[in-house]
Structures are given as C-alpha cells and as structure tokens.
Design a protein around this motif. Sequence first.
Motif, short mmCIF file in Angstrom:
data_model
loop_
_atom_site.label_atom_id
_atom_site.label_comp_id
_atom_site.label_asym_id
_atom_site.label_seq_id
_atom_site.Cartn_x
_atom_site.Cartn_y
_atom_site.Cartn_z
N UNK A 100 0.83 -1.21 0.00
CA UNK A 100 0.00 0.00 0.00
C UNK A 100 0.86 1.26 0.00
N UNK A 101 1.96 1.20 0.73
CA UNK A 101 2.86 2.35 0.78
C UNK A 101 3.44 2.63 -0.61
N UNK A 102 3.67 1.57 -1.39
CA UNK A 102 4.13 1.76 -2.76
C UNK A 102 3.12 2.57 -3.57
N UNK A 103 1.84 2.35 -3.28
CA UNK A 103 0.78 3.04 -4.04
C UNK A 103 0.70 4.52 -3.70
N UNK A 104 1.28 4.95 -2.58
CA UNK A 104 1.21 6.37 -2.21
C UNK A 104 1.91 7.26 -3.22
N UNK A 133 9.36 13.46 -5.92
CA UNK A 133 9.62 14.11 -4.63
C UNK A 133 8.35 14.18 -3.78
N UNK A 134 7.20 14.27 -4.42
CA UNK A 134 5.95 14.53 -3.71
C UNK A 134 5.63 13.48 -2.65
N UNK A 135 6.11 12.25 -2.82
CA UNK A 135 5.76 11.17 -1.90
C UNK A 135 6.56 11.24 -0.60
N UNK A 136 7.60 12.06 -0.55
CA UNK A 136 8.46 12.06 0.64
C UNK A 136 7.76 12.60 1.88
N UNK A 153 -1.25 -9.06 -2.43
CA UNK A 153 -1.40 -8.06 -3.48
C UNK A 153 -2.06 -6.80 -2.93
N UNK A 154 -2.01 -5.75 -3.71
CA UNK A 154 -2.79 -4.55 -3.42
C UNK A 154 -3.26 -3.98 -4.75
N UNK A 155 -4.56 -3.74 -4.85
CA UNK A 155 -5.17 -3.18 -6.05
C UNK A 155 -5.75 -1.81 -5.74
N UNK A 156 -5.61 -0.88 -6.68
CA UNK A 156 -6.21 0.44 -6.50
C UNK A 156 -6.80 0.92 -7.83
N UNK A 157 -8.03 1.42 -7.74
CA UNK A 157 -8.68 2.06 -8.89
C UNK A 157 -9.31 3.37 -8.40
N UNK A 158 -10.07 4.01 -9.27
CA UNK A 158 -10.81 5.23 -8.89
C UNK A 158 -9.91 6.37 -8.44
N UNK A 159 -8.75 6.50 -9.09
CA UNK A 159 -7.88 7.64 -8.79
C UNK A 159 -7.13 8.01 -10.07
N UNK A 160 -7.47 9.16 -10.64
CA UNK A 160 -6.77 9.66 -11.81
C UNK A 160 -6.82 8.72 -13.01
N UNK A 161 -7.85 7.89 -13.08
CA UNK A 161 -7.93 6.95 -14.19
C UNK A 161 -6.91 5.84 -14.12
N UNK A 326 -3.68 16.44 13.39
CA UNK A 326 -3.62 15.55 14.56
C UNK A 326 -4.02 14.12 14.22
N UNK A 327 -3.65 13.66 13.03
CA UNK A 327 -3.94 12.29 12.65
C UNK A 327 -3.03 11.34 13.42
N UNK A 328 -3.60 10.27 13.95
CA UNK A 328 -2.84 9.36 14.82
C UNK A 328 -1.59 8.83 14.15
N UNK A 329 -1.72 8.45 12.88
CA UNK A 329 -0.58 7.87 12.16
C UNK A 329 0.03 8.83 11.14
N UNK A 330 -0.29 10.11 11.25
CA UNK A 330 0.24 11.14 10.35
C UNK A 330 -0.14 10.85 8.89
N UNK A 331 -1.32 10.27 8.69
CA UNK A 331 -1.78 9.93 7.35
C UNK A 331 -2.23 11.17 6.59
N UNK A 332 -2.01 11.15 5.29
CA UNK A 332 -2.63 12.14 4.41
C UNK A 332 -4.05 11.66 4.09
N UNK A 333 -4.83 12.52 3.45
CA UNK A 333 -6.17 12.09 3.02
C UNK A 333 -6.04 10.94 2.02
N UNK A 334 -5.02 10.97 1.20
CA UNK A 334 -4.83 9.92 0.21
C UNK A 334 -4.47 8.59 0.88
N UNK A 335 -3.68 8.63 1.96
CA UNK A 335 -3.34 7.39 2.67
C UNK A 335 -4.61 6.73 3.22
#
Length: 455
Positions: A100-104, A133-136, A153-161, A326-335
């Motif tokens: 999942x972190x790879x998908x960020x 750089x944006x992922x750092x 595995x990890x699958x992701x859709x519904x983001x930027x096509x 103040x997110x517990x795990x310092x997540x972005x909205x995308x995470x």
Amino acid sequence: MASPKKNEASKGFFAAMSSGFSMFGNAMHRSVNGLLGYEGVEVINPEGGKEDAEEEAGKGRWKQEDRDSYWKMMQKYIGSDVTSMVTLPVIIFEPMTMLQKMAELMEYSYLLDQADECEDPYMRLVYATSWAISVYYAYQRTWKPFNPILGETYEMTNHGGITFLAEQVSHHPPMSAGHAENEHFTYDVTSKLKTKFLGNSVDVYPVGRTRVTLKRDGVVLDLVPPPTKVNNLIFGRTWVDSPGEMIMTNLTTGDKAVLYFQPCGWFGAGRYEVDGYVYNAAEEPKILMTGKWNESMSYQPCDLEGEPLSGSELNEAWRLADVPKNDKFQYTHFAHKINSFDTAPKKLLSSDSRLRPDRYALEMGDMSKAGIEKSSLEEKQRAEKKERESKGHQFAPRWFDLTEEVSPTPWGDLELYQYNHKYSEYRAKVDNTSDTWDEEAAKSIPFNPWQFGNV
C-alpha cells in the motif's frame, strides 16, 4: 541556493549514488554516554543541538521497560541487514502494508500526466521529478508498514484513471513488484530494500528499479531515489531523513535531473530542502529546481552557469495538498483513501492488503488483536512454505514474471520482475460481469494470499 555544480552531473550513475551514500557519514552524531547504563547510544533531536541529546533520549513512543528490553534484544543485530530477520512488536506498526505504501506514489500522478502532455523535454523532467519528490511527505511517517505475505497483493482504482497493482514476489529477500497505468503513462517497479542496523538508527538503501513510460512519445524515465536514514528507533522520538541525490534520467534523450536532498543540520538547518538542476544530454544546466519535500517544488530557467535567466521567474510545479490535523498515524487524506474500499475494484482479490486481519485490527485500535493476528499470519506463511516444499513446488507470482535481466546497483545486483498483463485480462473479465458488488461484500472476503491455502 545550495545545489549540485554542473560538472558533478558528468560523474555518472555510480559516482552520484556514492555521493549520496557518503552523506550518512556526515550526519550529526550526538551520543548519550552512560544513558541508563548504555554507552554510546546515538540520539539525534532534529530541532535541537548536541547538548540536549540526553533529554531527547527519554522521549518517544516506547515505555521504558519495553525500550530497555528491545535494546538488549536488538544489540546483537548491530551492523546487520535486518530487512526480514527480526520479529517486531506491533507498537511500531501503522495499519498499512509495504504494498500500500508503494501506491502512495500515485497521489500526485497528475504531474506525470502533465509530463506526458508537455512539449518541452526539460519541463517533462521538472514535472516527473516533482512527482517523485511529492511522496516524501508520506515517507517521513515514523510508523513501520506491515511486511507483505508472499503472494499478497494490493489493487487500486478510482484515482486519476489509474489502475495500480502490486504483488509480493519474494519473501527472502523481501521483494515487491508494481505496475500502474492510465492514458498518459505506465509505471513499473521492482522494489527491494537493503538495510544496515546501527543500534538506535537504520540506514535504508533502495536496491530497486523504477521506470516510467510517457505514452504520447514513448519516452522512458528511470528514477534512482536517495537512501534514507531512520533515526531514534528505540531512544528518542523517531524521525526520518533522506540525505543524498535523486537522479531522474530520460533514457530516450539522455537528459536528466539531479536533485540534492540536504541532510538535517543543527537545530533543523537544511531539513526538507531539495535543490538541483535539469541537464540536457550535453550535461548543461537548463532549469534549476528548488523547494522542500514536505511543502512544494519550484523551477526557473537558468544559464550555463546555473544562474537564473534574467527576466525569468520562479514558478511552482507542485505543492502539498491539505492534510488531516492531529492524525494518529500522520496519514494524508490519500493514505486513508488507500486503506479504504473506495479505491478497491470490483471483486477484490482475496490476497489484497486491505483484507489482512492484523492490519484491520490495528486500524480499529485493537493492538492486542493485531499482534495475535500478525503472529497467526506468520505461522500460516511458514506452514504454506512447508507444504509447498514438501510437494516440490516453487513459488511463482501470479501477475509478474521473473526476467533474465539483472540490474546493477551500488548496493548489489537486482533481479527484475515484469508485469505479465494477466491481471489486465482478469480485471476485464470481472468488470464485465453483472454481479452486484459493494463494500460489505468486499470486507467479508477471507484474506488468502497462499498458493497452497490448506493452512
């Protein structure tokens, strides 16, 4: 602006990466002598100086008894690669896997769309490196992702096509392969990390290969990121730094961008700063770039000496999106989006990271259950391996194939995996079915990445 001199671009790939590697030797050293009886524990406060190292050492997420016990257990591994040899407590984990972190990296994928649409070959590299750089900002999180189970595995859709797929293709050594695609680009990565445990810190070397193909003109970009240092693993507040060089090369034209990530100095001086140039194939600077990896990146045309062209302006290429407070795990909205089923495709694979019971328990705040589920998954993985070997079978990934190509890196050779397109065929069949499918149906799927599932 501190940035690489233009003649440094001619040193070549390995020289450039060796330069980044040596940055570790220039980091701040603040040893706490005699701290709780532990001689020579290196503690670094990124906002402070040498004199406050002992005070910093008493901070962090560990309880004292857990910290002391873990320190005694980990001492024997100093100097070793601890990528997969150490069982770690759930207290240091975040509810996400490495896949999942790879998908960020896909959060700001619009920058690759812009690179594909761009006519200027140097601006292509501006947009592409800004994307890299944006992922750092996300990578600075101090929680450890779960190691994927072999075959996960990890699958992701519904983001930027984009359709994104990652698979754990090897357990020893841990390796992942990923593929993403939309109408503008394809992204392919073979990911492998090499580490060196130093006691209260760990150096992380990216022994991987990342390629982006821009579809309009078939331009192929190769990315080599800087190494990373995780500080204050046990004593003090954990924080991450990535001193060294990032190199993005246009393999089609020979143009490249060389960006230098500044190491953190006393009282945070230089932390987050990135500076460098886009060079043409003749290694002449064409565009300077500057910014902070936790904030924004900007660019400006320059002369052959690397100085801004008269009359030109500094323009912004990328800026960090708003993040939760103040997110517990310092997540972005995308995470959070990555962890949700909003980005899951129809009929999610049963091997998907979202379905891991340990990950989900930690997300729900049940650390005890997360620890039990993590141990159970690891036991099942060992049982599956034993059964597979007893039948004389060798593990083979489903969606990626091992190639005969071996890529040299400064830290060892890398066996490469390539996307085999079977997932595209599978997904096309599934998406064409008329079966109803919702989030509750997805959540009810038992997690099962094993080829021999009778475990």
